[in-house]
Design an enzyme around this catalytic site. Structure first.
Site, PDB file in Angstrom:
ATOM      1  NE  ARG A  69      -5.902  13.780   7.364  1.00 57.87           N
ATOM      2  CZ  ARG A  69      -6.994  13.015   7.464  1.00 57.87           C
ATOM      3  NH1 ARG A  69      -8.169  13.573   7.615  1.00 57.87           N
ATOM      4  NH2 ARG A  69      -6.906  11.693   7.418  1.00 57.87           N
ATOM      5  CG  ASP A  70      -3.043  12.735   0.181  1.00 61.99           C
ATOM      6  OD1 ASP A  70      -1.972  12.814   0.802  1.00 61.99           O
ATOM      7  OD2 ASP A  70      -3.572  11.665  -0.169  1.00 61.99           O
ATOM      8  CG  HIS A 107     -10.339   4.684   2.937  1.00 68.01           C
ATOM      9  ND1 HIS A 107     -10.996   5.114   4.043  1.00 68.01           N
ATOM     10  CD2 HIS A 107      -9.031   4.643   3.288  1.00 68.01           C
ATOM     11  CE1 HIS A 107     -10.135   5.325   5.019  1.00 68.01           C
ATOM     12  NE2 HIS A 107      -8.948   5.055   4.593  1.00 68.01           N
ATOM     13  CG  ASN A 108     -10.752  -0.375  -2.337  1.00 71.01           C
ATOM     14  OD1 ASN A 108     -11.450   0.619  -2.535  1.00 71.01           O
ATOM     15  ND2 ASN A 108      -9.839  -0.785  -3.204  1.00 71.01           N
ATOM     16  CE1 TYR A 151       1.095   3.411  -5.461  1.00 66.84           C
ATOM     17  CE2 TYR A 151       2.392   4.380  -3.689  1.00 66.84           C
ATOM     18  CZ  TYR A 151       1.234   4.335  -4.425  1.00 66.84           C
ATOM     19  OH  TYR A 151       0.208   5.197  -4.155  1.00 66.84           O
ATOM     20  N   GLY A 172      -1.371   9.227  -9.080  1.00 63.18           N
ATOM     21  CA  GLY A 172      -2.356   8.166  -8.956  1.00 63.18           C
ATOM     22  C   GLY A 172      -2.171   7.382  -7.686  1.00 63.18           C
ATOM     23  CG  ASN A 173      -4.204   5.126  -4.267  1.00 59.42           C
ATOM     24  OD1 ASN A 173      -5.139   4.353  -4.091  1.00 59.42           O
ATOM     25  ND2 ASN A 173      -3.257   5.274  -3.369  1.00 59.42           N
ATOM     26  CG  HIS A 221      -1.776   1.131   1.423  1.00 55.91           C
ATOM     27  ND1 HIS A 221      -2.911   1.293   0.658  1.00 55.91           N
ATOM     28  CD2 HIS A 221      -1.703   2.202   2.249  1.00 55.91           C
ATOM     29  CE1 HIS A 221      -3.505   2.412   1.022  1.00 55.91           C
ATOM     30  NE2 HIS A 221      -2.796   2.988   1.976  1.00 55.91           N
ATOM     31  CD  GLN A 241      -8.530   4.651   9.717  1.00 59.60           C
ATOM     32  OE1 GLN A 241      -8.703   5.629   9.029  1.00 59.60           O
ATOM     33  NE2 GLN A 241      -7.839   3.610   9.317  1.00 59.60           N
ATOM     34  CE  LYS A 285      -2.956  10.877  -3.925  1.00 59.11           C
ATOM     35  NZ  LYS A 285      -1.819  10.664  -3.012  1.00 59.11           N
TER      36      LYS A 285
HETATM   37  N1  LIG Z   1      -1.338   4.549 -10.266  1.00 63.32           N
HETATM   38  C1  LIG Z   1      -0.387   5.476 -10.303  1.00 63.32           C
HETATM   39  N2  LIG Z   1      -0.159   6.147 -11.413  1.00 63.32           N
HETATM   40  C2  LIG Z   1       0.769   7.092 -11.439  1.00 63.32           C
HETATM   41  N3  LIG Z   1       1.492   7.454 -10.402  1.00 63.32           N
HETATM   42  C3  LIG Z   1       1.292   6.822  -9.277  1.00 63.32           C
HETATM   43  C4  LIG Z   1       0.353   5.819  -9.169  1.00 63.32           C
HETATM   44  N4  LIG Z   1       0.334   5.383  -7.922  1.00 63.32           N
HETATM   45  C5  LIG Z   1       1.258   6.111  -7.278  1.00 63.32           C
HETATM   46  N5  LIG Z   1       1.838   6.961  -8.096  1.00 63.32           N
HETATM   47  C6  LIG Z   1       2.848   7.938  -7.741  1.00 63.32           C
HETATM   48  O1  LIG Z   1       3.456   7.589  -6.520  1.00 63.32           O
HETATM   49  C7  LIG Z   1       3.278   8.639  -5.554  1.00 63.32           C
HETATM   50  C8  LIG Z   1       3.093   8.115  -4.175  1.00 63.32           C
HETATM   51  O2  LIG Z   1       1.755   7.721  -4.081  1.00 63.32           O
HETATM   52  P1  LIG Z   1       0.969   7.660  -2.736  1.00 63.32           P
HETATM   53  O3  LIG Z   1       1.702   6.770  -1.820  1.00 63.32           O
HETATM   54  O4  LIG Z   1      -0.420   7.325  -3.127  1.00 63.32           O
HETATM   55  O5  LIG Z   1       0.949   9.077  -2.088  1.00 63.32           O
HETATM   56  P2  LIG Z   1       0.579   9.200  -0.552  1.00 63.32           P
HETATM   57  O6  LIG Z   1       1.880   9.181   0.146  1.00 63.32           O
HETATM   58  O7  LIG Z   1      -0.137  10.455  -0.430  1.00 63.32           O
HETATM   59  O8  LIG Z   1      -0.280   8.006  -0.238  1.00 63.32           O
HETATM   60  C9  LIG Z   1       2.061   9.346  -6.048  1.00 63.32           C
HETATM   61  O9  LIG Z   1       2.065  10.667  -5.669  1.00 63.32           O
HETATM   62  C10 LIG Z   1       2.149   9.226  -7.520  1.00 63.32           C
HETATM   63  O10 LIG Z   1       2.867  10.275  -8.069  1.00 63.32           O
END
Ligand SMILES: Nc1ncnc2c1ncn2[C@@H]1O[C@H](COP(=O)(O)OP(=O)(O)O)[C@@H](O)[C@H]1O
Lengths: 245, 82, 625, 82
Positions: C152-153, C131-132, C83, C577-578, C80, C276, C127
């Protein structure tokens, strides 16, 4: 032009406050932000009208308007009203604050269909000589957004009869969405200095950003009349003549 | 630390749409024993110190002043929890 | 899952916390103690780490990790947060970007959220976050805190949140558990966004049995800022102070990051963390306070607290800066005094922010907190040690190189292969089905078929959903539901504004993840373009099954390839993205669901074209393109 | 007709924003005797007939199935009202 000053109380999470400030300005008034912790009359001394905006003051936690009603500024406003020096208008959640503070009779409960809902609702102006309805025609039908989870107005039969017989029911819904008794949407105190309306006229003031309208989406601007009324009332009681149209 | 319980219910003559909504689901869920439901609130106040008669009085004041809205609700109970 | 609880009476259940993970009941697992006791058994597997990952941590530290360090690495190295399985595929979003595509990008991939230039000094950031798993356990709070988290992001980028959106995938309409989830999630999204006073202007809801045991709740937010207000998460400047502000820290959501990285078993999640609960009133106040901090330039860096709470925020802030950081964990304000050091580090209590403030600005910072009635506590300082150190009651429990925690996690090239079942699925066409033999022919039959179609859960009226969220608050909403694209005014003077749509058809991506993902990009792009906006960028929310399944990994690879190629073709960048993996029940993964948000720009939102037939358009001609 | 009272409270470890917000108002309103407030729900079920032990059991079932959300709330009380 001397723009009448109109106070707007910035309760935490009064989410409609920004739009009310803008609406006052568009109607020719000069909005003044008031802090809810204010305990001193000088903050309202040069104001003739104060608006309690809608939204979710203090999260609507406990009961809508209940926590806002205990804020220090409410005492200041109540005293100024008692001295006949101030008009206080509650819109949406602001109306709930006024009932919670005991400045208007009755109270609010959950909508007949519980939960938050928003819709454009048609209202009838029953009394067009109040501080919030003087720019409308008698019996005019106006369309305004109504939103919230606790828009159901209720009061005792005696209170309701008193409101009706004094002409203090100033706005009624054509079809009550929230379930309010006698479809009541807006009321006034006997002296006309405290008024509440369960609607959000501040989202019907700008073409393209208003209510749905036969001429096109978002073209309904029936909320303008309310803010023009308020500005007029402020101007008139300022002794500076009628401001507005 | 002792707890004072304050209970607030909608007045009998005032509609209770939330209770009614629960009510409406009962037959479908197979609960036919109950003819109506009303929904109110229960507050737990943690007392800083002892729950004396005076503190109980203060809780009653708080209930009347803030926790219940007299135009729609009544105070069903204020008591020290066992 | 049916809610089958037989009298879980009266007694609040004991709370599963990191306490159970304490090593050998030692009072406190300090760095010094860890150095002396290399052979202590550690629960790395329960925390979601594999053996190599655990040895790598030991190698980095040159000793075994303390309990707190282990918790920290395990959440920061979880799928999570790190990545680790998706990174190699996400790279192409950068690689397949031309300079022309980048022309409107102020901040690109790798930050909290991408930032796109709107001209005239305006910028926009947007973005989506998944939150599945929390939403399956408790749909109302899960969805509500999903909105809270993504907002908050956006604030931590220096932007004012101006819109939220949400995308929901739930099970079959007739299943007994579906109403609980969809109604709860819809009410939660509404509750939080409404009290924040941010309009909800786009979203989608789809029903499919494949999401029965693993619904998807993705929440999105859009923020607007002036170029000069842009802030990034980093702690630099030796001597600068670290402050935590907002809600107090409680025992909620501990282990959430690890949980989002595991599939649900038959019975739902086994180790359910404390739910939460969101407090939108608190967040509302934090938004105003934070924006004032930005406006008065009182913070050097800022970070929202999300998954893995303080552990994540401190390591990310420190890793993003240029030195080290020291934190006194004892200074954290608690909601529950019984929490252990590990609990406090990992707690996912909502509505908290962490900021870096120069010593000169400390008093001014405190004045703003007092003005808004926000609680805060000073936790520590930035230093030049290159280490993140955390003390608890005078004893050192964390001493790590923050970059190894935040960015040093493993990266996997997971094996992937086209699944064989796809051939069977593809062979099963409509033409080969019973339905094909009974196609409606007469007018009556056609009418009945149309009515049936329109009444199906996926086509039916959505107003019961959209009426529960405030679409107009703020006064700048030009278009909300039922339009395919939300339209919002940004600049009152000129009418300049943005259009926004979120789309994905999971059945298409199931049948062909490459083409299906291109279609998702195309649909979302089209919705924005046909409303009259010029698309500027996309953000994605990639929801897939377990990356350990080569078939799922193939779907992921194909899908990201599809998105990147479609973006090249349309000349539009991926701004961020996420990724949410492990969305599956036992062996059944969800349909791959890459949700695509497209953001477009209007010179004047008055030119926006609605996508419904308003009565005022009577007499207009209708064209099918 | 007899009434069964069901009381539901937020679990101690779950944040209770409502209680917290009430809490925050107490010092200013002069109520310093209470160190914290939590807000829950009270339901009154009107029984169709007699409030037997069986009906009470059914009320408990209803509480567990519908009136309380086991992931955030616990059932503080189910009893026949006097
Ligand atoms: N599906 C995706 N497509 C493109 N970029 C991604 C993707 N998932 C993550 N990223 C990149 O990785 C960064 C870290 O993501 P994330 O961990 O979601 O931010 P946060 O720390 O707010 O949770 C993101 O800001 C994004 O730039």
């Amino acid at each position: 032009m001397n723009e009448p000053k109109i106070g707007v109380v910035m309760f935490d999470a009064a989410t409609d406050a920004a739009s009310v400030l803008r609406a006052v300005e568009l109607a020719g008034g000069q909005p003044v932000k008031l802090h809810p912790k204010t305990t001193t009359a000088p903050d309202v001394a040069d104001l003739k009208v104060v608006i309690l905006p809608g939204g979710f003051s203090y999260g609507d936690y406990l009961r809508p308007g209940a926590l806002a009603a205990t804020q220090p500024i409410m005492r200041v406003l109540a005293d100024a009203v008692k001295a006949k020096e101030l008009t206080v208008v509650g819109l949406g959640n602001g109306f709930q604050v006024l009932t919670e503070a005991g400045m208007l009779p009755g109270g609010f409960i959950a909508n007949t269909n519980p939960g938050y809902h928003h819709a454009d609702v048609e209202f009838i102006v029953e009394n067009n000589v109040s501080a919030i309805t003087n720019a409308y025609a008698a019996a005019e039908v106006i369309r305004l957004p109504q939103k919230g989870a606790f828009g159901f107005y209720t009061a005792t039969e005696d209170e309701l009869d008193a409101l009706e017989s004094a002409g203090n029911v100033i706005v009624r819904a054509k079809d009550s969405v929230s379930g309010s008794v006698r479809a009541i949407a807006g009321i006034s105190s006997d002296d006309g200095l405290v008024l509440g309306l369960m609607a959000s006229p501040e989202y019907a003031i700008e073409e393209g950003f208003g209510t749905d309208h036969p001429d096109g989406p978002g073209l309904g601007v029936d909320g303008q009349g309310l803010f023009i009324s308020v500005v007029r009332a402020a101007g008139a009681t300022n002794g500076e003549g009628v401001v507005g149209e | 630390m002792p707890t004072i319980v304050v209970e607030v219910m909608p007045k009998p003559e005032v509609l209770d749409p939330q209770g009614k909504a629960i009510d409406a689901r009962l037959p479908e869920l197979g609960f036919r024993e109950f003819s109506s439901v009303r929904q109110g609130k229960r507050f737990e106040l943690t007392v800083d110190g002892e729950a004396t008669a005076e503190v109980l009085d203060r809780a009653k004041q708080l209930a009347a002043q803030l926790l219940a809205n007299p135009s729609t609700e009544y105070i069903a109970k204020v008591e020290v929890a066992k | 899952m049916v809610r089958a609880y037989l009298f879980p009476w009266c007694v609040p259940q004991a709370q599963p916390t990191v306490k159970e993970l304490s090593v050998n009941n030692t009072p406190l697992d300090t760095v010094a103690y860890a150095g002396e006791t290399p052979d202590v058994e550690q629960p790395w597997a329960d925390l979601g780490l594999n053996e190599q990952e655990y040895s790598r941590i030991r190698e980095i530290l040159g000793r075994r990790p303390t309990e707190a360090e282990l918790a920290m690495y395990s959440s920061m190295w979880s799928e999570h947060t790190s990545y680790k399985s998706s990174k190699v595929h996400l790279r192409q979003f950068g690689e397949k970007t031309t300079e022309e595509m980048q022309q409107h990008m102020l901040v690109g991939l790798g930050e909290n959220a991408g930032v796109v230039d709107l001209g005239d000094g305006w910028a926009v950031t947007f973005k989506v976050e998944s939150h599945n798993s929390p939403s399956y356990l408790e749909p109302f709070q899960g969805a509500a805190t999903g909105i809270g988290g993504v907002v908050r992001d956006i604030i931590s980028m220096g932007a004012r949140p101006v819109a939220v959106l949400d995308s929901l995938r739930v099970g079959h309409e007739d299943h007994e558990d579906t109403a609980r989830i969809v109604k709860g999630a819809v009410a939660g999204v509404g509750h939080y966004g409404n009290i924040l006073g941010v309009p909800n202007i786009a979203g989608e809801t789809a029903f499919d049995p494949v999401f029965q045991g693993n619904p998807l709740v993705n929440a999105g937010a859009v923020g607007v800022l002036r170029h000069e207000d842009l802030r990034l998460a980093q702690a630099s400047g030796t001597g600068n102070k670290i402050v935590l502000f907002g809600a107090r820290t409680g025992g909620d959501g501990i282990g959430g990051a690890a949980m989002s990285s595991a599939a649900f078993d038959d019975e739902g999640a086994a180790n359910t963390p404390v739910v939460q609960a969101g407090d939108p009133l608190q967040e509302n106040v934090i938004i105003e306070a934070t924006l004032e901090l930005f406006a008065t330039s009182l913070v050097e860096g800022i970070q929202d607290l999300g998954a893995a709470g303080i552990a994540c925020a401190t390591s990310e802030l420190a890793a993003g800066g240029d030195g080290g950081m020291h934190v006194e964990l004892t200074n954290v304000l608690l909601r529950d005094e019984g929490l252990t050091a590990g609990d406090i580090l990992m707690s996912e209590s909502q509505e908290r922010m962490m900021a870096v403030v120069t010593p000169d600005n400390v008093t001014a910072f405190e004045e703003i907190m007092a003005k808004y009635g926000v609680e805060y506590s000073w936790l520590g300082e930035v230093n030049a040690s290159g280490r993140l150190t955390i003390d608890w009651n005078g004893e050192r429990i964390v001493d790590v190189d923050p970059t190894t925690v935040a960015d040093g996690g493993p990266v996997y090239e997971r094996p992937y292969a086209r699944p064989e079942w796809l051939d069977t699925v593809k062979a099963d066409t409509f033409r080969s089905s019973d339905a094909a033999a009974n196609l409606p022919e007469t007018g009556e039959e056609l009418k009945a078929a149309v009515v049936e179609l329109m009444a199906s859960a996926n086509m039916a009226d959505r107003s019961w959903i959209t009426s529960q969220t405030d679409t107009s608050v703020g006064g700048n909403t030009r278009q909300g539901a039922p339009n395919d694209s939300g339209v919002l005014r940004v600049d009152e003077e000129t009418g300049m504004g943005i259009g926004l749509a979120i789309d994905c058809n999971s059945r298409y991506t199931y049948l062909d993840p490459y083409a299906g993902s291109q279609l998702a990009v195309a649909e979302s792009y089209r919705n924005v373009a046909t409303s009259g906006a010029t698309p500027l960028g996309i953000s994605d929310g990639l929801n897939f099954g377990s990356p350990e399944d080569p078939g799922v990994m193939w779907q992921f690879a194909e899908s990201t390839r599809g998105i990147a190629d479609a973006c090249m073709e349309l000349s539009i960048p991926v701004t961020g993205g996420n990724v949410s993996l492990y969305n599956q029940t036992v062996d059944t993964p969800i349909h791959p669901t890459p949700m695509i948000v497209t953001l477009g720009r209007y010179d004047d939102v008055a030119t926006a074209v609605p996508s419904w037939l308003h009565p005022a358009f009577d007499g207009s001609a209708l064209y099918l393109l």
